[in-house]
Design an enzyme around this catalytic site. Structure first.
Site, mmCIF file in Angstrom:
data_model
loop_
_atom_site.group_PDB
_atom_site.id
_atom_site.type_symbol
_atom_site.label_atom_id
_atom_site.label_comp_id
_atom_site.label_asym_id
_atom_site.label_seq_id
_atom_site.Cartn_x
_atom_site.Cartn_y
_atom_site.Cartn_z
ATOM 1 N N ASN A 114 0.801 -1.226 0.000
ATOM 2 C CA ASN A 114 0.000 0.000 0.000
ATOM 3 C C ASN A 114 0.833 1.273 0.000
ATOM 4 O OD1 ASN A 114 -2.435 -1.366 0.042
ATOM 5 N ND2 ASN A 114 -2.632 -1.302 2.253
ATOM 6 N N ARG B 168 3.038 4.254 -1.361
ATOM 7 C CA ARG B 168 3.121 4.983 -2.617
ATOM 8 C C ARG B 168 4.052 6.172 -2.493
ATOM 9 N NH1 ARG B 168 0.658 0.960 -3.229
ATOM 10 N NH2 ARG B 168 -1.347 0.651 -4.230
ATOM 11 N N ASP C 174 1.395 5.565 3.049
ATOM 12 C CA ASP C 174 0.439 4.458 2.915
ATOM 13 C C ASP C 174 -0.932 5.118 2.928
ATOM 14 O OD1 ASP C 174 -1.281 2.324 3.166
ATOM 15 O OD2 ASP C 174 -0.272 1.434 4.868
ATOM 16 N N TYR C 175 -1.486 5.387 1.756
ATOM 17 C CA TYR C 175 -2.733 6.158 1.712
ATOM 18 C C TYR C 175 -3.973 5.307 1.564
ATOM 19 C CZ TYR C 175 -2.845 5.990 -3.464
ATOM 20 O OH TYR C 175 -2.898 5.594 -4.778
ATOM 21 N N HIS C 176 -3.864 4.002 1.616
ATOM 22 C CA HIS C 176 -5.061 3.165 1.503
ATOM 23 C C HIS C 176 -5.606 2.834 2.876
ATOM 24 C CE1 HIS C 176 -3.595 2.389 -2.638
ATOM 25 N NE2 HIS C 176 -4.884 2.512 -2.855
#
Length: 74
Positions: free
Chosen positions: A53, A55, A72-74
Site C-alpha cells: 500500500n 506509494r 500508505d494512503y489506503h
C-alpha cells in the site's frame, strides 16, 4: 531516509532519482510502477507504487515535480 521502511529504501531511491530527472508525468510511467492519477483530497497528484500500500505521490508544476510524499494512503 528517516521514516522509510528499510525494505523500501532501494526502490524508493530509484524512484526519487527518476522523479528528480523527470520533466513530465509520463517520464514516471515505468513498467511495474503502476503510475496513476489520484482523486479526492489528492486530486492533481500522481502516484507510483513502492510496495504493497506504500506509494510515492507527487504533482508537477510545469516541468518540476513538487509536493513529493511517501505514504500508505489506503
Amino acid at each position: 531516509m528517516a521514516g522509510v521502511q528499510p525494505h523500501h529504501a532501494s526502490r524508493l531511491r530509484l524512484m526519487l532519482g527518476s522523479l528528480d530527472h523527470a520533466k513530465s508525468v509520463k517520464d514516471m510511467n515505468v513498467a511495474g510502477w503502476r503510475l496513476h492519477a489520484l482523486s479526492g483530497k489528492y486530486q492533481g497528484f500522481w502516484s507510483v507504487t513502492v510496495n504493497g500500500n506504500w506509494r510515492l505521490i507527487f504533482r508537477f508544476d510545469g516541468t518540476d515535480p513538487e509536493l513529493v510524499d511517501y505514504l500508505d494512503y489506503h
